[in-house]
Scaffold this active site. Structure first.
Site, short mmCIF file in Angstrom:
data_model
loop_
_atom_site.label_atom_id
_atom_site.label_comp_id
_atom_site.label_asym_id
_atom_site.label_seq_id
_atom_site.Cartn_x
_atom_site.Cartn_y
_atom_site.Cartn_z
N ASP A 297 56.12 141.67 -44.85
CA ASP A 297 55.10 141.64 -43.80
C ASP A 297 53.98 142.55 -44.30
O ASP A 297 54.17 143.35 -45.22
CB ASP A 297 55.67 142.11 -42.47
CG ASP A 297 54.75 141.70 -41.32
OD1 ASP A 297 53.61 141.25 -41.59
OD2 ASP A 297 55.16 141.82 -40.15
C1 BGC Z 1 52.21 140.48 -38.72
C2 BGC Z 1 52.64 139.20 -39.39
C3 BGC Z 1 51.43 138.48 -39.92
C4 BGC Z 1 50.68 139.40 -40.87
C5 BGC Z 1 49.46 138.76 -41.47
C6 BGC Z 1 51.31 141.32 -39.59
O1 BGC Z 1 50.74 142.35 -38.85
O2 BGC Z 1 53.33 141.23 -38.35
O3 BGC Z 1 53.33 138.39 -38.48
O4 BGC Z 1 51.80 137.29 -40.53
O5 BGC Z 1 50.28 140.56 -40.17
O6 BGC Z 1 48.45 138.66 -40.54
#
Ligand code: BGC
Length: 805
Positions: A297
């Site tokens: 993530d």
């Molecule tokens: C989130 C993810 C997301 C990523 C990219 C993170 O803050 O937890 O779910 O895909 O950002 O935007």
């Protein structure tokens, strides 16, 4: 595929050259191109720097609204520093891009959110075209359809927008278990049950990937709270992990082979998931046979070298510190280059499937009308009719005027916030939906609300990316106003709205899990006035997750749980309340009577510990001096396997609306239960479902199995199959059959790390909900059967009481 004359000529020249016209050394100097030669040769031709750049994304441009909050700091730090000379934002608003090595034919990959539809910037500087995406209904709604075929269609439409807007990977679907109703991202996830979660995810993945783009299931795993999400350490037993928190992922991986898995921010039993060899290699790859790549993530974990070793192939969005550390580790021998080569190989393997690699000429013009139709159909399929006293719904014939109360009747909430939000071209409010369906909406009331909301919004603070937007409190609806509207309208609709998003959990207090005094008063005042006029009131819940309903559900005549239904929300509500469509959604998560009834309410979102030292290596902590000490940093899943209805049913705690519950405008009878043997000689349970009412409708038939307690303690019953019937005309019957696999009788025995179906009598229950048992029989398992032994993994790193006493 036919080779063009030109390609053949090039090939011929090359072969001739290798046959002797050029020297062997010259031939070897022609770099191997990905897709044309063995990928191992491509990897062998990569420099260490190129490898380290490939496993680290090219950075990101932070979305608008990133300023001033602690959560913003969480996302910033040095992570926006590009690996290459500049951030490669090939598609505006995408969340990340990977590194390309043109000399070896390695193209970039573009990754964009999210679970309710593609999230990219809808407009671009100096460009008059628009790039809106369809806002599909949120995850909670999709799961409430219990309709895997329909979810497949949603996936196809979503995947097509990914393809046509030049993106390679969708960062979705999200699929963590609804452990607690307050998790701020529950709207992005599906259910409290792993089977529903796994099956719905598998359909979504298949749909997305049918378009030739990748799906990314996230956030792996046990990421069931948002508070202090980058530092939270989750302590959970092996059995609860395998049976509850990992099981949906297993189903999705085995049935749909997503191209990617996104590891989560949290730790499990002391180790960041992105650094956990147990999770990413032993469980995901060895036990389940996952073939794709694992990405972090955004800015998750703390040690890039540990991440490589664990099998977390791609670090997103990526920064140079990470690639530098990887290079240094290979040079000083702490990271075997073969490990890095494996990470690279897994990226290249998936990369060759991407549209960008194949040179797909995307149109930037997906069929938005067709996708809006899919979004509408799905949304209508997943709305749940919770109450319908004396057939209050559908609207009786001749209904003309509707009075719409509640701010969200006008300002509809189509989906949650954060990366789960979609930039759609339009959204249909409830009032617009009613008008589109041919009703008159009380204009006097519209004027009152318009003025009130416009004024109220003037005082609302602007909200950042990681903040839930503040809303205008409900007005004090007086008896006089309600009475006037009751005289002039046929029905009252009262909408209650809630929103949430990543980075924050919801509160159990008023205005979130519970209703505010003004909301409760609105429901009772309006209902009284309409009852006095001989008319009915309907509450519409425009929410993304579970709320308290028990204290007020007796007041209105009907309650429709509309969820956050995407851009077509207003039209979909109108479809149901008008009777155009018979509701067929059922709850995929329990609505408890009160928050304290939730089995995890005593340990959510965790306990506050002094973790400053522990988190010193964390990327976020390194740039923000660690989490404020007031944030919880440890969460213990004391309830073990007793999540959702597994708890309420086993411990006899009455819910407000149980798992699997949902009303219809018709009635169904279940009859003629029979246990036989199917063609593959497996036990098969069949039942006839008949529509006994006077309206065509669909029923969600649920199979629960109650296992005997043997060596292992068992929940009272667990969902082991479900099926949504076709549209049954009045009097029509459909035979439904479930195969009873041994796996569906098995529990995870941590002592032997295996799935065991213990001997004894199993209850086979067919229900219209988890508590509405319609037919029941039993099956005797004569011997203990060990089905599959899994890797010993994710054991508790210290002695901690995790199971319910
Ligand atoms: C989130 C993810 C997301 C990523 C990219 C993170 O803050 O937890 O779910 O895909 O950002 O935007």
């Amino acid at each position: 595929m036919k080779k063009s004359g030109k390609t053949l000529a090039v090939l011929f020249t090359f072969l001739m050259a290798c046959a002797g016209i050029m020297t062997l050394t010259q031939c070897e100097k022609t770099p191997p191109m990905l897709g044309k030669t063995d990928p191992n040769k491509v990897i062998a031709a990569m420099t260490l720097e190129e490898k380290a750049a490939l496993v680290v994304g090219t950075g990101m441009i932070l979305p608008a609204g990133f300023s001033g909050t602690t959560d913003v700091a969480e996302k910033s730090g040095d992570a926006a520093t590009p690996v290459a000379a500049e951030i490669k934002e090939l598609v505006s608003g995408a969340a990340g891009t990977t590194y390309s090595v043109p000399r070896l034919g390695i193209t970039a990959m573009v990754l964009a959110d999210g679970p309710a539809g593609l999230r990219i910037n809808p407009t671009r500087t100096g460009d008059t075209n628009t790039y809106y995406a369809t806002a599909f209904p949120v995850g909670t709604l999709l799961a409430s359809t219990w309709d895997t075929e329909l979810v497949l269609k949603v996936g196809e439409a979503m995947g097509n927008e990914v393809l046509e807007y030049g993106v390679d990977f969708l960062l979705g679907p999200g699929m963590n278990i609804h452990r607690n109703p307050l998790c701020g991202r529950n709207f992005e996830y599906y259910s409290e049950d792993p089977l529903v979660t796994g099956k719905i995810t598998a359909s979504m993945v298949k749909g997305i990937q049918s378009q030739g783009v990748g799906a990314t299931i996230k956030h792996f795993a046990a990421n069931n709270a948002e508070t202090n999400r980058m530092n939270l350490d989750t302590y959970v037993s092996e059995r609860a992990l395998r049976e509850i928190y990992l099981e949906g992922y297993r189903i999705a991986v085995e049935e749909a082979q997503p191209w990617a898995v996104m590891s989560s921010y949290n730790k499990i039993n002391g180790t960041y998931t992105s650094e956990s060899y147990d999770l990413l290699t032993k469980v995901l790859r060895d036990d389940w046979g996952f073939k794709g790549l694992v990405m972090t993530d955004w800015m998750g974990g703390s040690d890039p070298v540990a991440q490589m070793k664990a099998g977390n192939d791609l670090l997103m969005p990526g920064n140079t510190t990470q690639s530098d550390k990887i290079i240094a580790a290979v040079k000083d021998g702490t990271l075997d280059e073969k490990v890095l080569d494996n990470n690279v190989a897994r990226i290249l393997n998936v990369q060759q499937k991407t549209p960008r690699f194949k040179g797909y000429a995307y149109s930037n013009k997906p069929d938005m009308k067709a996708h809006a139709d899919v979004a509408r159909k799905a949304a209508v399929d997943g709305m749940v009719l919770l109450k319908n006293s004396e057939k209050a719904l559908p609207f009786k014939e001749g209904t003309k005027t509707i009075a719409a109360f509640g701010n969200t009747s006008y300002d509809i909430i189509t989906g949650g916030t954060g990366s789960g939000n979609v930039n759609e071209a339009y959204s249909v409010s409830l009032v617009d939906g009613l008008k589109n369906a041919g009703y008159t909406v009380n204009e006097d009331l519209i004027k009152i609300y318009d003025a009130y909301i416009t004024e109220g919004k003037k005082n609302l603070p602007a909200t950042g990316f990681f903040e839930t937007p503040k809303t205008v409190p409900e007005m004090d609806v007086t008896g006089a106003v309600a009475g006037k509207m009751a005289r002039a309208s046929d029905y009252a609709l009262i909408t209650i709205g809630r929103n949430s998003g990543e980075g924050n959990d919801r509160s159990s207090g008023e205005g979130d899990f519970t209703l505010t005094a003004a909301e409760k008063k609105m429901i009772s005042t309006v209902t009284d006035a309409f009852h006095k006029a001989g008319k009915k009131s309907i509450v519409i819940l425009n929410i993304g997750g579970v709320i308290e309903t028990a204290s007020w559900r007796d007041i209105p005549d009907a309650i429709l749980l509309a969820w956050q239904a995407g851009q077509e929300t207003g039209n979909c509500i109108a479809d149901i309340i008008s009777g155009k469509v018979n509701p067929s959604g059922k709850l995929a998560s329990t609505f408890p009577i009160k928050y304290e009834d939730v089995p995890s309410s005593g340990n959510f979102p965790g306990v506050v510990l002094d973790t400053a030292a522990e988190d010193a290596g964390n990327i976020q902590a390194a740039t923000t001096a660690g989490p404020p000490p007031s944030k919880p940093s440890e969460i213990v899943y004391k309830e073990g396997i007793y999540v959702g209805y597994r708890y309420y049913d086993s411990f006899k705690v009455a819910p407000s609306y149980e798992f699997g519950y949902g009303l219809s405008y018709t009635t169904f009878e279940y009859g003629n239960i029979r246990l036989g043997i199917d063609a593959s000689r497996k036990p098969a349970l069949s039942v006839d479902v008949t529509n006994t009412g006077d309206t065509a409708g669909r029923e969600v038939v649920q199979l629960y199995i109650g296992a005997p307690s043997g060596k292992l303690e068992k929940p009272e019953k667990e969902l082991k199959g479900f099926y949504k019937t076709k549209l049954l005309a009045p009097g029509e019957k459909e035979a439904v059959t479930f195969v009873i696999s041994q796996r569906s009788m098995a529990s995870f025995d941590a002592a032997t790390s295996s799935w065991v179906a213990e001997k004894g009598r199993y209850r086979l229950i067919l229900g219209a909900s988890s508590r509405d048992v319609r037919q029941e029989t039993y099956f005797d398992n004569v011997n203990d059967v060990t089905l599959k032994t899994e890797s010993k993994a994710l054991t508790l790193s210290r002695n901690i009481e995790v199971e319910k006493e």
